[in-house]
Design a protein around this motif. Sequence first.
Motif, PDB file in Angstrom:
ATOM      1  N   GLU A  37     -17.716 -30.114  29.722  1.00 14.15           N
ATOM      2  CA  GLU A  37     -16.331 -30.405  30.132  1.00 14.15           C
ATOM      3  C   GLU A  37     -15.385 -29.381  29.508  1.00 14.15           C
ATOM      4  OE1 GLU A  37     -15.644 -34.374  28.726  1.00 14.15           O
ATOM      5  OE2 GLU A  37     -17.073 -35.224  30.152  1.00 14.15           O
ATOM      6  N   PRO A  38     -14.372 -28.921  30.297  1.00 13.03           N
ATOM      7  CA  PRO A  38     -13.403 -27.997  29.710  1.00 13.03           C
ATOM      8  C   PRO A  38     -12.749 -28.643  28.483  1.00 13.03           C
ATOM      9  CG  PRO A  38     -12.999 -28.270  32.066  1.00 13.03           C
ATOM     10  CD  PRO A  38     -14.085 -29.219  31.708  1.00 13.03           C
ATOM     11  N   PHE A  39     -12.585 -27.866  27.430  1.00 13.20           N
ATOM     12  CA  PHE A  39     -11.888 -28.256  26.202  1.00 13.20           C
ATOM     13  C   PHE A  39     -12.659 -29.205  25.306  1.00 13.20           C
ATOM     14  CE2 PHE A  39      -8.576 -27.174  29.301  1.00 13.20           C
ATOM     15  CZ  PHE A  39      -8.151 -26.015  28.690  1.00 13.20           C
ATOM     16  N   PHE A  40     -13.936 -29.493  25.632  1.00 10.54           N
ATOM     17  CA  PHE A  40     -14.713 -30.265  24.664  1.00 10.54           C
ATOM     18  C   PHE A  40     -15.212 -29.304  23.584  1.00 10.54           C
ATOM     19  CE2 PHE A  40     -18.501 -31.732  22.626  1.00 10.54           C
ATOM     20  CZ  PHE A  40     -18.153 -33.012  22.256  1.00 10.54           C
ATOM     21  N   THR A  41     -14.787 -29.512  22.363  1.00 11.18           N
ATOM     22  CA  THR A  41     -15.239 -28.659  21.272  1.00 11.18           C
ATOM     23  C   THR A  41     -15.337 -29.474  19.992  1.00 11.18           C
ATOM     24  OG1 THR A  41     -14.819 -26.640  19.997  1.00 11.18           O
ATOM     25  CG2 THR A  41     -12.880 -27.862  20.698  1.00 11.18           C
ATOM     26  N   THR A  42     -16.270 -29.080  19.112  1.00  8.26           N
ATOM     27  CA  THR A  42     -16.343 -29.712  17.798  1.00  8.26           C
ATOM     28  C   THR A  42     -15.950 -28.682  16.743  1.00  8.26           C
ATOM     29  OG1 THR A  42     -18.668 -29.091  17.680  1.00  8.26           O
ATOM     30  CG2 THR A  42     -18.185 -31.337  18.428  1.00  8.26           C
ATOM     31  N   LYS A  43     -15.371 -27.545  17.220  1.00  8.77           N
ATOM     32  CA  LYS A  43     -15.104 -26.446  16.280  1.00  8.77           C
ATOM     33  C   LYS A  43     -13.640 -26.354  15.863  1.00  8.77           C
ATOM     34  CE  LYS A  43     -18.955 -24.010  18.328  1.00  8.77           C
ATOM     35  NZ  LYS A  43     -19.402 -22.875  19.137  1.00  8.77           N
ATOM     36  N   GLN A  44     -12.886 -27.426  16.054  1.00  6.71           N
ATOM     37  CA  GLN A  44     -11.448 -27.451  15.734  1.00  6.71           C
ATOM     38  C   GLN A  44     -10.748 -26.172  16.191  1.00  6.71           C
ATOM     39  OE1 GLN A  44     -13.197 -28.472  12.465  1.00  6.71           O
ATOM     40  NE2 GLN A  44     -13.225 -30.580  13.182  1.00  6.71           N
ATOM     41  N   ASP A  45     -10.134 -25.475  15.247  1.00  2.04           N
ATOM     42  CA  ASP A  45      -9.320 -24.331  15.641  1.00  2.04           C
ATOM     43  C   ASP A  45     -10.136 -23.111  16.052  1.00  2.04           C
ATOM     44  OD1 ASP A  45      -7.177 -25.830  15.172  1.00  2.04           O
ATOM     45  OD2 ASP A  45      -6.631 -24.931  13.242  1.00  2.04           O
ATOM     46  N   GLY A  99     -13.451 -24.674  23.580  1.00  2.00           N
ATOM     47  CA  GLY A  99     -14.205 -25.642  24.367  1.00  2.00           C
ATOM     48  C   GLY A  99     -14.316 -25.236  25.828  1.00  2.00           C
ATOM     49  N   LEU A 100     -14.036 -23.963  26.117  1.00  2.00           N
ATOM     50  CA  LEU A 100     -14.144 -23.513  27.515  1.00  2.00           C
ATOM     51  C   LEU A 100     -15.451 -22.758  27.792  1.00  2.00           C
ATOM     52  CD1 LEU A 100     -10.497 -22.348  28.293  1.00  2.00           C
ATOM     53  CD2 LEU A 100     -11.714 -24.296  29.259  1.00  2.00           C
ATOM     54  N   GLY A 101     -16.146 -22.332  26.734  1.00  4.95           N
ATOM     55  CA  GLY A 101     -17.333 -21.486  26.924  1.00  4.95           C
ATOM     56  C   GLY A 101     -18.366 -22.071  27.873  1.00  4.95           C
ATOM     57  N   LEU A 102     -18.784 -23.301  27.626  1.00  2.00           N
ATOM     58  CA  LEU A 102     -19.831 -23.893  28.468  1.00  2.00           C
ATOM     59  C   LEU A 102     -19.298 -24.308  29.841  1.00  2.00           C
ATOM     60  CD1 LEU A 102     -21.908 -26.066  25.948  1.00  2.00           C
ATOM     61  CD2 LEU A 102     -22.592 -23.930  27.065  1.00  2.00           C
ATOM     62  N   ALA A 103     -18.033 -24.749  29.894  1.00  2.00           N
ATOM     63  CA  ALA A 103     -17.453 -25.135  31.193  1.00  2.00           C
ATOM     64  C   ALA A 103     -17.421 -23.915  32.114  1.00  2.00           C
ATOM     65  CB  ALA A 103     -16.054 -25.701  30.999  1.00  2.00           C
ATOM     66  N   ILE A 104     -16.997 -22.779  31.573  1.00  2.00           N
ATOM     67  CA  ILE A 104     -16.954 -21.547  32.362  1.00  2.00           C
ATOM     68  C   ILE A 104     -18.373 -21.124  32.733  1.00  2.00           C
ATOM     69  CG2 ILE A 104     -16.452 -19.072  32.226  1.00  2.00           C
ATOM     70  CD1 ILE A 104     -14.021 -19.838  30.501  1.00  2.00           C
ATOM     71  N   SER A 105     -19.284 -21.209  31.769  1.00  2.00           N
ATOM     72  CA  SER A 105     -20.663 -20.797  32.032  1.00  2.00           C
ATOM     73  C   SER A 105     -21.262 -21.622  33.170  1.00  2.00           C
ATOM     74  CB  SER A 105     -21.515 -20.965  30.780  1.00  2.00           C
ATOM     75  OG  SER A 105     -20.981 -20.153  29.753  1.00  2.00           O
ATOM     76  N   LYS A 106     -21.010 -22.933  33.142  1.00  2.00           N
ATOM     77  CA  LYS A 106     -21.566 -23.798  34.185  1.00  2.00           C
ATOM     78  C   LYS A 106     -21.000 -23.420  35.548  1.00  2.00           C
ATOM     79  CE  LYS A 106     -22.562 -28.649  35.058  1.00  2.00           C
ATOM     80  NZ  LYS A 106     -21.782 -29.216  36.158  1.00  2.00           N
ATOM     81  N   SER A 107     -19.681 -23.195  35.600  1.00  2.00           N
ATOM     82  CA  SER A 107     -19.093 -22.878  36.904  1.00  2.00           C
ATOM     83  C   SER A 107     -19.616 -21.525  37.408  1.00  2.00           C
ATOM     84  CB  SER A 107     -17.570 -22.985  36.870  1.00  2.00           C
ATOM     85  OG  SER A 107     -16.984 -21.735  36.651  1.00  2.00           O
ATOM     86  N   ILE A 108     -19.839 -20.571  36.503  1.00  2.00           N
ATOM     87  CA  ILE A 108     -20.392 -19.274  36.920  1.00  2.00           C
ATOM     88  C   ILE A 108     -21.814 -19.453  37.456  1.00  2.00           C
ATOM     89  CG2 ILE A 108     -21.225 -17.034  36.067  1.00  2.00           C
ATOM     90  CD1 ILE A 108     -18.830 -16.978  34.145  1.00  2.00           C
TER      91      ILE A 108
END
Length: 251
Positions: free
Chosen positions: A190-198, A202-211
């Motif tokens: 999901e866009p913006f899901f991250t556990t890395k705070q600042d 949280g866009l890395g995997l969402a973008i990867s999936k859409s690509i």
Amino acid sequence: VSDKSDSTSRWADFEEALRKSQSQAAASQFAAAVMHDINNPLEAATNLAYLLRAEANDPAKVSEYASLLEEQLAHVSQIARQTLDFCKAPAAMKAVDLVEIANAALRVHEHKISTKGLRLQEQLPTPAIVLAHGGELLQVLTNLIANAVDAVPENGVISIRIRKCESRVHVTVADNGHGIPETHVAHIFEPFFTTKQDRGTGLGLAISKSIVERHKGRIRARSCVRHGRSGTAFRITLPLHGHEARGQTAA
Ligand SMILES: Nc1ncnc2c1ncn2[C@@H]1O[C@H](COP(=O)(O)OP(=O)(O)OP(=O)(O)O)[C@@H](O)[C@H]1O
Ligand SMILES: [Mg+2]
């Protein structure tokens, strides 16, 4: 006959309207999520600008607030960059070798991999040609390797494997890092899901999936958090060049 074709075309119009309204809803949800995400660093930047003015006579404080301000602004630009990547119109696809792309992605992270003392296991045996936007697939593999690098401890292991299987090719990026808790697995794409705070948008995997999906492929994650056996593997499956039409049904 004319009745039937009338109702068929009405149905097509309805479907088109539905599709449009769904994509508009998705677009406005996405826009709201982007605005929400940039709001925090913008508020922090506003506060820092205020503090800068208030402490203008104290050079140490000015320098501290200025670097904090830079950090917040860098965060906003990262979000902007990722969002633009998400929306940009692609050029024509070309036949590219996934092995070359994997090697390029590893080069991007070479420095981090060596400073963290990570061990790299590569199985990139044969050329694996796919019809693709090379730059986009590079972005996907770069994102997956970046996540693996973040997840592993010093001296951890990252493996990248390419395997051809009939009409498809599988690319696996795996690590022996901390793993992903089961409650998170459903949300990582999901866009913006991250556990890395600042540190993460949280866009890395969402973008990867859409690509990957735009390339008629799929991406899956498997992960384990059990102590001593923890780790994560992402597997991308893409149709090999010449087999694109069957790509959508790839398992
Ligand atoms: N290899 C991995 N090991 C453990 N957790 C992972 C791994 N890959 C992804 N995750 C989890 O999935 C979340 C989402 O990943 P994603 O790449 O989308 O965003 P991010 O890395 O947090 O930020 P960025 O936008 O900078 O990539 C991560 O915050 C992390 O919790
Ligand atoms: Mg990431």
